[in-house]
Scaffold this active site. Structure first.
Site, mmCIF file in Angstrom:
data_model
loop_
_atom_site.group_PDB
_atom_site.id
_atom_site.type_symbol
_atom_site.label_atom_id
_atom_site.label_comp_id
_atom_site.label_asym_id
_atom_site.label_seq_id
_atom_site.Cartn_x
_atom_site.Cartn_y
_atom_site.Cartn_z
ATOM 1 N N CYS A 72 2.226 0.589 5.004
ATOM 2 C CA CYS A 72 1.821 -0.815 5.160
ATOM 3 C C CYS A 72 0.892 -1.075 6.340
ATOM 4 O O CYS A 72 -0.214 -1.571 6.154
ATOM 5 C CB CYS A 72 3.058 -1.707 5.276
ATOM 6 S SG CYS A 72 3.986 -1.771 3.738
ATOM 7 N N VAL A 102 8.899 -1.091 -3.381
ATOM 8 C CA VAL A 102 9.232 -2.517 -3.356
ATOM 9 C C VAL A 102 9.800 -2.995 -4.692
ATOM 10 O O VAL A 102 10.833 -3.660 -4.740
ATOM 11 C CB VAL A 102 7.989 -3.348 -2.962
ATOM 12 C CG1 VAL A 102 8.196 -4.820 -3.251
ATOM 13 C CG2 VAL A 102 7.714 -3.158 -1.480
ATOM 14 N N THR A 160 1.480 -7.072 -1.313
ATOM 15 C CA THR A 160 0.764 -7.651 -0.169
ATOM 16 C C THR A 160 -0.701 -7.809 -0.561
ATOM 17 O O THR A 160 -1.384 -6.813 -0.820
ATOM 18 C CB THR A 160 0.901 -6.711 1.045
ATOM 19 O OG1 THR A 160 2.298 -6.549 1.314
ATOM 20 C CG2 THR A 160 0.203 -7.279 2.264
ATOM 21 N N LYS A 214 2.153 -12.790 5.526
ATOM 22 C CA LYS A 214 2.482 -11.362 5.433
ATOM 23 C C LYS A 214 1.524 -10.510 6.279
ATOM 24 O O LYS A 214 1.945 -9.672 7.074
ATOM 25 C CB LYS A 214 2.435 -10.930 3.959
ATOM 26 C CG LYS A 214 2.600 -9.456 3.730
ATOM 27 C CD LYS A 214 3.966 -8.940 4.126
ATOM 28 C CE LYS A 214 3.999 -7.420 4.097
ATOM 29 N NZ LYS A 214 5.271 -6.885 4.547
ATOM 30 N N LEU A 270 8.884 -2.055 20.415
ATOM 31 C CA LEU A 270 8.371 -1.707 21.741
ATOM 32 C C LEU A 270 8.731 -0.261 22.078
ATOM 33 O O LEU A 270 9.080 0.044 23.208
ATOM 34 C CB LEU A 270 8.950 -2.636 22.804
ATOM 35 C CG LEU A 270 8.265 -3.996 23.026
ATOM 36 C CD1 LEU A 270 8.857 -4.699 24.235
ATOM 37 C CD2 LEU A 270 6.749 -3.858 23.192
ATOM 38 N N ALA A 286 7.342 3.357 22.403
ATOM 39 C CA ALA A 286 6.091 4.117 22.457
ATOM 40 C C ALA A 286 6.216 5.361 21.575
ATOM 41 O O ALA A 286 7.297 5.942 21.451
ATOM 42 C CB ALA A 286 5.791 4.521 23.902
HETATM 43 N N1 LIG Z 1 6.562 0.074 0.853
HETATM 44 C C1 LIG Z 1 6.895 -0.896 1.663
HETATM 45 O O1 LIG Z 1 7.632 -0.698 2.624
HETATM 46 C C2 LIG Z 1 6.382 -2.298 1.444
HETATM 47 C C3 LIG Z 1 6.965 -3.367 2.158
HETATM 48 C C4 LIG Z 1 6.499 -4.651 1.930
HETATM 49 C C5 LIG Z 1 5.443 -4.861 1.040
HETATM 50 N N2 LIG Z 1 4.886 -3.811 0.390
HETATM 51 C C6 LIG Z 1 3.811 -4.081 -0.570
HETATM 52 O O2 LIG Z 1 4.342 -4.011 -1.876
HETATM 53 C C7 LIG Z 1 3.375 -3.476 -2.774
HETATM 54 C C8 LIG Z 1 3.926 -2.257 -3.485
HETATM 55 O O3 LIG Z 1 4.130 -1.247 -2.519
HETATM 56 P P1 LIG Z 1 5.000 0.056 -2.845
HETATM 57 O O4 LIG Z 1 5.166 0.777 -1.565
HETATM 58 O O5 LIG Z 1 6.223 -0.333 -3.622
HETATM 59 O O6 LIG Z 1 3.981 0.834 -3.802
HETATM 60 P P2 LIG Z 1 4.268 2.111 -4.717
HETATM 61 O O7 LIG Z 1 2.998 2.834 -4.802
HETATM 62 O O8 LIG Z 1 5.507 2.811 -4.266
HETATM 63 O O9 LIG Z 1 4.609 1.483 -6.162
HETATM 64 C C9 LIG Z 1 3.698 0.847 -6.986
HETATM 65 C C10 LIG Z 1 4.118 1.113 -8.427
HETATM 66 O O10 LIG Z 1 3.326 0.290 -9.293
HETATM 67 C C11 LIG Z 1 3.061 1.029 -10.486
HETATM 68 N N3 LIG Z 1 1.925 0.401 -11.181
HETATM 69 C C12 LIG Z 1 0.613 0.394 -10.817
HETATM 70 N N4 LIG Z 1 -0.094 -0.338 -11.712
HETATM 71 C C13 LIG Z 1 0.784 -0.809 -12.614
HETATM 72 C C14 LIG Z 1 0.667 -1.644 -13.767
HETATM 73 N N5 LIG Z 1 -0.515 -2.147 -14.139
HETATM 74 N N6 LIG Z 1 1.769 -1.924 -14.483
HETATM 75 C C15 LIG Z 1 2.967 -1.426 -14.105
HETATM 76 N N7 LIG Z 1 3.145 -0.639 -13.028
HETATM 77 C C16 LIG Z 1 2.070 -0.336 -12.295
HETATM 78 C C17 LIG Z 1 2.814 2.445 -9.982
HETATM 79 O O11 LIG Z 1 2.970 3.393 -11.005
HETATM 80 C C18 LIG Z 1 3.902 2.562 -8.889
HETATM 81 O O12 LIG Z 1 5.104 3.064 -9.405
HETATM 82 C C19 LIG Z 1 2.123 -3.207 -1.926
HETATM 83 O O13 LIG Z 1 1.276 -4.303 -2.000
HETATM 84 C C20 LIG Z 1 2.694 -3.072 -0.536
HETATM 85 O O14 LIG Z 1 1.750 -3.419 0.447
HETATM 86 C C21 LIG Z 1 5.335 -2.538 0.559
#
Ligand SMILES: NC(=O)c1ccc[n+]([C@@H]2O[C@H](COP(=O)([O-])OP(=O)(O)OC[C@H]3O[C@@H](n4cnc5c(N)ncnc54)[C@H](O)[C@@H]3O)[C@@H](O)[C@H]2O)c1
Length: 439
Positions: A263, A11, A122, A207, A253, A255
């Site tokens: 997520c 993200v 999230t 969300k 939808l 299956a």
């Molecule tokens: N992946 C998706 O498709 C998606 C879609 C919508 C929302 N989200 C939400 O977005 C958020 C991030 O998800 P993601 O998939 O990108 O996670 P991810 O694990 O790919 O990335 C998280 C990053 O944060 C870094 N990090 C952790 N602690 C840190 C800190 N204190 N300072 C700096 N960097 C730090 C980690 O090293 C990692 O690179 C989650 O809450 C997820 O639910 C994800």
């Protein structure tokens, strides 16, 4: 606007690159030094179509940079986004907010001038309040406000989702955050996109409610698929007939083997737990979680049944490992549970995935990885399609059949037509297909 993006994962990296592409100045900060060093050298740590190009263009234009050091990135920023992970907490399934809180504590000391702190991760309702409290405690003099701006992008289509979202939700408790947020999204806003301002708590819940609804929709059609098998109906027809109703819609939808990914599993569980704590349980979602959990091993039983009821000593070729196509993300991928259950039954597993094998190697034991679908089917007793990559949609079934020990194809994504596969002498088993056609 000067934006600091804390967390450069799926993200953070996509959002940061897209904001830079809108013309903002973006610094992506991550604690993972290897990731940042790689990004600086032009290495994209994830597979996401178009991301390498987008990052390269904006790096070159000087609008995007990467750092491990928060100090400069935060003190110069008009807005600091928190895009760190919020996985399931071990043991109880609540959202693990330790990364969010740690990031809030870390940025606090560097905030300079009025700054909007935006939670993009999230997070459960009330997290914004806690982020605010942490920052205030760490730096009482800081001039800031905390906004919730949940992200709805889908991996595999992340850039187009980010640039052409169905909606942008901005939850704020203080009006003074509004101009900054409007300015950040202005390039999209100009196209009259539905930008929606809500309270911070509502935004946090939107969300979870959205993801839970989609997970429930998938689970609904999965149960209909089981019912179709019991009643000799065809779930593809049922889904199409339902989906044409505009109140229902055709998306989500399809299956399949049950939802997975980074997520839905963790977000449905976190919502269930938060709702229980609020003494307002969400029973539909509790059931969704339970039904989905049992489905993956049920898929393995389906495969075992297709192999005559026993897979001990048999070789099963598995096509597709990632939780969906066009990503390398293996988090909670159905393939993991399906493969484990097959191995529990004594099967030998060969597998191929176009992008996920590097991550899969770290999660799967005793799996033989091949370089193509044709390589892994050599001498196999059955072929199973778990993830519907485009590259698997037009396999040379004659060639596959000749290479296999027995012609059994279990298609957990219904990407083949029964008649077409049977013409090549296969026993074909799909999801929710009538028995008569399933051989
Ligand atoms: N992946 C998706 O498709 C998606 C879609 C919508 C929302 N989200 C939400 O977005 C958020 C991030 O998800 P993601 O998939 O990108 O996670 P991810 O694990 O790919 O990335 C998280 C990053 O944060 C870094 N990090 C952790 N602690 C840190 C800190 N204190 N300072 C700096 N960097 C730090 C980690 O090293 C990692 O690179 C989650 O809450 C997820 O639910 C994800």
């Amino acid at each position: 606007m000067r934006i600091s993006m804390v967390g450069a994962g799926y993200v953070g990296l996509v959002s940061g690159a897209c904001f830079a592409d809108f013309g903002h100045d973006v610094v992506c900060v991550d604690t993972d030094e290897d990731k940042i060093a790689g990004l600086r050298a032009g290495h994209i740590p994830i597979f996401e179509p178009g991301l390498d190009q987008l990052v390269a263009t904006n790096l070159k234009a000087g609008r995007l940079s990467f750092d491990t050091d928060l100090a400069a990135a935060v003190s110069d920023a008009d807005a600091v986004f928190l895009a760190v992970g919020t996985p399931s907490r071990r043991g109880d399934g609540h959202a693990d907010l330790s990364h969010v809180y740690a990031a809030a504590r870390q940025i606090a000391q560097f905030l300079k001038g009025f700054t909007v702190v935006v939670t993009k991760s999230t997070v459960p309702v009330g997290t914004g309040d806690e982020v605010e409290r942490i920052i205030r405690e760490a730096n009482p003099a800081a001039d800031f406000t905390v906004v919730s701006n949940p992200e709805f992008l889908r991996e595999g289509a992340a850039i187009s989702d980010f640039k052409r979202p169905d909606r942008i939700v901005i939850g704020l408790n203080e009006e003074r955050a509004r101009p900054s947020m409007e300015e950040i999204y202005r390039p999209l806003y100009l196209n009259a996109l539905p930008i929606m301002f809500t309270s911070r708590r509502s935004a946090e819940l939107i969300k979870y409610a959205s993801n839970a609804f989609l997970a429930m929709k998938i689970t609904f059609i999965n149960e209909m698929a089981d019912l179709c098998e019991a009643l000799d109906a065809d779930v593809q027809e049922v889904a199409r007939g339902m989906g044409l109703d505009q109140r229902i819609g055709s998306k989500f939808l399809h299956a399949g083997p049950g939802y997975g990914g980074s997520c839905f599993p963790k977000d449905t569980l976190a919502l269930v737990k938060a709702a229980q704590d609020a003494a307002s349980p969400v029973r539909l979602i509790e059931t969704t979680v339970a039904v989905n959990d049992t489905r993956k091993r049920a898929m393995a039983r389906k495969i075992i049944a297709a192999c005559g009821g026993n897979v001990r000593g048999k070789t099963i070729a598995v096509l597709g490992l990632t939780f969906k196509p066009n990503t390398d993300d293996m988090r909670e991928a159905p393939s993991l549970a399906v493969i484990q259950a097959l191995q529990d039954g004594g099967a030998r597993i060969r597998a191929y995935d176009p992008e996920g094998m590097e991550s899969a190697r770290q999660l799967l034991e005793n799996v033989n990885f091949g370089r193509s679908p044709y390589e892994i089917v050599e001498g196999a007793d059955a072929l199973v399609i778990v993830t519907e990559w485009d590259a698997f949609r037009a396999l040379d079934l004659d060639r596959i059949g000749r290479a296999m020990k027995s012609r059994v194809l279990v298609d957990l994504r219904n990407i083949y037509r029964t008649e077409k596969v049977e013409k090549h002498g296969f026993l074909y088993v799909g999801i929710g297909r009538p028995k008569a056609n399933d051989g």
